[in-house]
Design an enzyme around this catalytic site. Structure first.
Site: not given
Length: 312
Positions: A16, A124-125, A179
């Site tokens: 996505a 991520n991370p 983040h």
């Protein structure tokens, strides 16, 4: 027929986020003439390449195809979105061990291909994986970039626009640090139409805490409602990639390598940096208050504790 070569971008991970990035990139620049999609499900990459090719008559002539890691040999930028996505109730740090293994399986063959461009990481991370990506690749630190707090900063601007009833376009505000849950807003540096926020309106400490909390929870709320976040981060990715291939020298909040800034070394963490054709032209040390420096260092310590447990 194109008369001159422009730029080649390779996307690793056509999920996505990846497919949204590709769509955004094709719409935002005419400096790409080759886009390669690499995914473990090759049929997905083949289908997306054909689907994306259908927009090129309305954008720019670009060669788009499903490829392999070897296609990175002559690429300018490799964008990595591959990884296991965050599940409801799961933190970004919970993903680190799973995605470190995936990242290593990607970085090593790309480097072996002869790639000498810039890595852009969004898996991520992201701060930890960007740090690991640089270590695995052995690349100069300026040629490995993470999306860092770019998305967090966009969310901060949206929340401030709602709070202050102003257009997001007149607000300049940054989230710094990880983040994730230890990120923080540099409130003293926020400007509205070029003027300091505190000269226009006063936010109480409660207001500031609520805004930061809302930024931290924004991703989880989207995931709870639709299962994943992808439009925001995809746009940030395309913006960063465009800054590289167009040599724009933009100052963006990214995962940047710290070497003494804020008293931190040996780690990528969210801070402004100048992005140009070499990747990171310069890390910009933001003028933080003493309390904000402590928050930055606390964020770094949380990252170092995780990194210390990882075997590369």
């Amino acid at each position: 027929m194109l008369d001159t070569y422009r730029h080649k971008v390779v996307l690793i991970g056509d999920g996505a986020v990846g497919s949204s990035f590709a769509f955004s990139l094709l719409q935002s620049t005419n400096e790409v003439d080759e886009l390669v999609l690499v995914d473990r499900t090759r049929s997905k990459a083949v289908g997306d390449a054909a689907d994306l090719a259908d927009i090129t008559p309305l954008t720019n002539p670009v060669k788009i195809y499903a490829g392999t890691y070897e296609d990175a040999a002559d690429a300018d930028v490799v964008v990595i979105t591959a990884g296991i996505p965050r599940k409801p109730g799961e933190t970004r740090l919970d993903l680190v061990n799973k995605n470190t293994t995936i990242l290593k399986s990607i970085i090593e063959p790309i480097v072996k291909s002869g790639f000498t461009g810039v890595f852009v990481i969004s898996s991520n991370p992201v701060d930890i994986l960007t740090t690991i990506a640089q270590r695995i690749s052995g690349f100069p630190k300026e040629r490995v970039i993470g999306t860092g707090t770019s998305l967090d900063s966009m969310r901060l601007r949206v929340l401030l626009s709602k709070k202050l009833h102003l257009s997001v376009n007149v607000i300049d505000a940054l989230m710094l640090g990880e983040h994730g849950d230890t990120s923080f807003a540099a409130f003293n540096e926020i400007t509205i139409g070029g003027k300091a926020l505190n000269t226009i309106t006063a936010l109480s400490n409660t207001d500031k805490s609520e805004i930061e909390k809302a930024v931290h929870e924004a991703g989880s709320q989207i995931i709870a409602n639709k299962g994943a976040t992808f439009y925001g981060i995809a746009k940030c990715l395309s913006y960063i990639t465009r800054a590289i291939i167009e040599n724009r020298s933009l100052v963006l909040p990214i995962s940047a390598p710290l070497d003494g800034q804020y008293g931190i070394k040996g780690l990528y963490l969210g801070t402004p940096a100048i992005i140009n054709s070499q990747g990171i032209g310069q890390v910009v040390e933001y003028p933080l208050t003493s309390d904000e420096v402590k928050k930055m260092q606390q964020s770094a310590e949380a990252m170092h504790q995780v990194l210390a447990k990882i075997e590369i």
